[in-house]
Design an enzyme around this catalytic site. Structure first.
Site, PDB file in Angstrom:
ATOM      1  N   SER A  38       0.922  -9.191  -2.714  1.00  0.00           N
ATOM      2  CA  SER A  38       2.199  -8.724  -3.276  1.00  0.00           C
ATOM      3  C   SER A  38       2.612  -7.343  -2.758  1.00  0.00           C
ATOM      4  O   SER A  38       3.767  -6.958  -2.877  1.00  0.00           O
ATOM      5  CB  SER A  38       2.119  -8.677  -4.803  1.00  0.00           C
ATOM      6  OG  SER A  38       1.063  -7.837  -5.205  1.00  0.00           O
ATOM      7  N   ASP A 337       5.712  -1.414 -11.983  1.00  0.00           N
ATOM      8  CA  ASP A 337       5.463  -2.347 -13.090  1.00  0.00           C
ATOM      9  C   ASP A 337       4.036  -2.273 -13.612  1.00  0.00           C
ATOM     10  O   ASP A 337       3.593  -3.159 -14.319  1.00  0.00           O
ATOM     11  CB  ASP A 337       5.787  -3.779 -12.640  1.00  0.00           C
ATOM     12  CG  ASP A 337       4.912  -4.221 -11.464  1.00  0.00           C
ATOM     13  OD1 ASP A 337       4.008  -3.463 -11.077  1.00  0.00           O
ATOM     14  OD2 ASP A 337       5.141  -5.320 -10.925  1.00  0.00           O
ATOM     15  N   HIS A 340       2.279  -2.681  -9.215  1.00  0.00           N
ATOM     16  CA  HIS A 340       2.928  -2.388  -7.935  1.00  0.00           C
ATOM     17  C   HIS A 340       3.664  -1.062  -8.000  1.00  0.00           C
ATOM     18  O   HIS A 340       4.020  -0.597  -9.084  1.00  0.00           O
ATOM     19  CB  HIS A 340       3.898  -3.519  -7.597  1.00  0.00           C
ATOM     20  CG  HIS A 340       3.259  -4.869  -7.690  1.00  0.00           C
ATOM     21  ND1 HIS A 340       3.474  -5.722  -8.738  1.00  0.00           N
ATOM     22  CD2 HIS A 340       2.374  -5.484  -6.872  1.00  0.00           C
ATOM     23  CE1 HIS A 340       2.754  -6.823  -8.562  1.00  0.00           C
ATOM     24  NE2 HIS A 340       2.063  -6.702  -7.439  1.00  0.00           N
TER      25      HIS A 340
END
Ligand SMILES: *[C@@H]1O[C@H](CO)[C@@H](O)[C@H](O)[C@H]1NC(C)=O
Ligand SMILES: *[C@@H]1O[C@H](CO)[C@@H](O)[C@H](O)[C@H]1NC(C)=O
Ligand SMILES: *[C@@H]1O[C@H](CO)[C@@H](O)[C@H](O)[C@H]1NC(C)=O
Ligand SMILES: *[C@@H]1O[C@H](CO)[C@@H](O)[C@H](O)[C@H]1NC(C)=O
Ligand SMILES: *[C@@H]1O[C@H](CO)[C@@H](O)[C@H](O)[C@H]1NC(C)=O
Length: 372
Positions: A38, A337, A340
């Site tokens: 990610s 978040d 990340h």
């Protein structure tokens, strides 16, 4: 590339050299091929994942793109610095969006592990995707014929490409850490993770890759999700300067040390390649130490987008859920978040890599293969 293989007059070389110092353009990289999780996924994620809901993407793209941030990622800033378009996700290309694949493809998938998903399933550890690094490499091999059909053509294309191998491996530790598996058990994964990364690098070199940038792990002890999951009243566990959890950062350091040793071995075996370590850890440690110096007045540890708690990170109200909300100005936060980072943080990390001292050896963003 072609430009620099000509015997240019000294004065033009000097001009290019000066242009490079200012980080203006990259002449030599013609494409970027990305692998990872990610931290690098630009839209391959097609699962039911919160990164596909607002407010993800709100800052730069103004809609969710599958990127797990408010805006651009390190791979995006890298592409911009090299004068290349943003690297398109493989699954979008497969779906026939008609874009040029010659300028690169991104195979990274949020949630991906370096080790095969079965490794974790066998140990009772759930993973959110089975698109591990090995599967991403298979995707690369699948699309190879549409890139080049002869080994000399492949060598030509890949010789002037930048391969971004990661970040990958972080999830191999995230999944078990968030289940509070013992650090002794998780430590035994490290050599296996390094081996998986090394084997992917070796395969790419065999297919013609010359320049590979391989990121290490971020300081996980500074992550809002880890700080929340491992919150403790034992103040000795925290670094008084940063508020990060020391033992978790030590774990990231251990992985990074092992990775760098392996990269040196690969480099020695393949002298014609450029194996570059991207030091995410120290490039980001700068703003954990001095957040306000980098504009992070909201703090370096508290998440911008979340559902409450001391680090605004709450597993029952995650960013993207209706019960969570985002801060007004994400550029004042390091953590987007909880897991990340914000676009602002990714931008600082990238300038630290491309213009600063955080690649080993220093990446040349102007030209790699004058000798070739
Ligand atoms: C996606 O998540 C929502 C809410 O958690 C759920 O209702 C829905 O069934 C999920 N869809 C898929 C395809 O998994
Ligand atoms: C590609 O197409 C498939 C099938 O229509 C869809 O499920 C998937 O979400 C698409 N992926 C992307 C990245 O557009
Ligand atoms: C390689 O060969 C295949 C099959 O002949 C063809 O479809 C494809 O376009 C070729 N790729 C390139 C890059 O020339
Ligand atoms: C960078 O980070 C590593 C941990 O990954 C650490 O061992 C090393 O000493 C750091 N280097 C510098 C120059 O700060
Ligand atoms: C976490 O979110 C839940 C659900 O919205 C909420 O009830 C709870 O108070 C939150 N926890 C904290 C510490 O804010």
């Amino acid at each position: 590339m072609a430009l620099l293989t000509l015997k240019l007059p000294f004065i033009i070389k000097l001009f290019l050299f000066l242009a490079t110092i200012k980080g203006v353009v990259g002449y030599c990289y013609t494409s970027i091929f990305g692998f990872g999780d990610s931290l690098a996924d630009t839209g391959n994620l097609c699962l039911n994942h919160s990164c596909l809901s607002p407010p993800y993407g709100e800052t730069y793209f103004h809609h969710p793109t599958g990127r797990c941030s408010n805006g651009r990622l390190i791979i995006d800033f890298t592409a911009e610095s090299l004068g290349l378009p943003l690297v398109q996700p493989y699954l979008g290309i497969k779906n026939g969006s008609g874009i040029s694949i010659q300028e690169g493809i991104n195979f990274a998938v949020a949630g991906a592990t370096a080790l095969d998903a079965s490794f974790f399933v066998e140990r009772g550890i759930d993973v959110s995707t089975d698109i591990s690094l090995g599967v991403q490499l298979d995707w690369f091999k699948e699309i190879l014929p549409s890139l080049c059909n002869t080994s000399s053509k492949c060598n030509e294309i890949f010789g002037s490409s930048l391969f971004l191998m990661g970040e990958i491996g972080g999830n191999d530790y995230n999944y078990p850490f968030f289940l509070h598996r013992s650090i002794e058990e998780i430590q035994t994964f490290v050599p296996l993770v390094i081996k998986a990364i090394a084997s992917a690098i070796n395969e790419l070199i065999e297919l013609g890759a010359v320049t590979l940038m391989v990121p290490g792990n971020l300081p996980i002890g500074c992550s809002a999700a880890y700080l929340t999951s491992y919150e403790t009243a034992d103040t000795d566990q925290y670094d008084p300067e940063t508020g990060c959890l020391n033992w978790l950062n030590k774990f990231s350091e251990y992985h990074n040390d092992q990775l760098q040793k392996e990269l040196s071995r690969i480099q020695a075996l393949h002298p014609h390649t450029n194996i570059i370590y991207a030091d995410f850890y120290n490039s980001s440690m700068r703003f954990y130490r001095n957040p306000s110096q980098y504009g992070f007045t909201g703090g370096a540890l508290t998440a911008c987008c979340g559902g409450g708690g001391p680090y605004n990170c709450n597993t029952s109200a995650e960013c993207g859920d209706p019960s969570a909300s985002a801060c007004d100005d994400p550029s004042k936060y390091v953590s987007w978040d909880g897991v990340h980072l914000t676009e602002a943080a990714y931008r600082w990390i990238t300038t630290g890599l491309l213009d600063g001292p955080y690649t080993i050896p220093q990446i040349s963003i102007s030209c790699v293969s004058q000798d070739a």
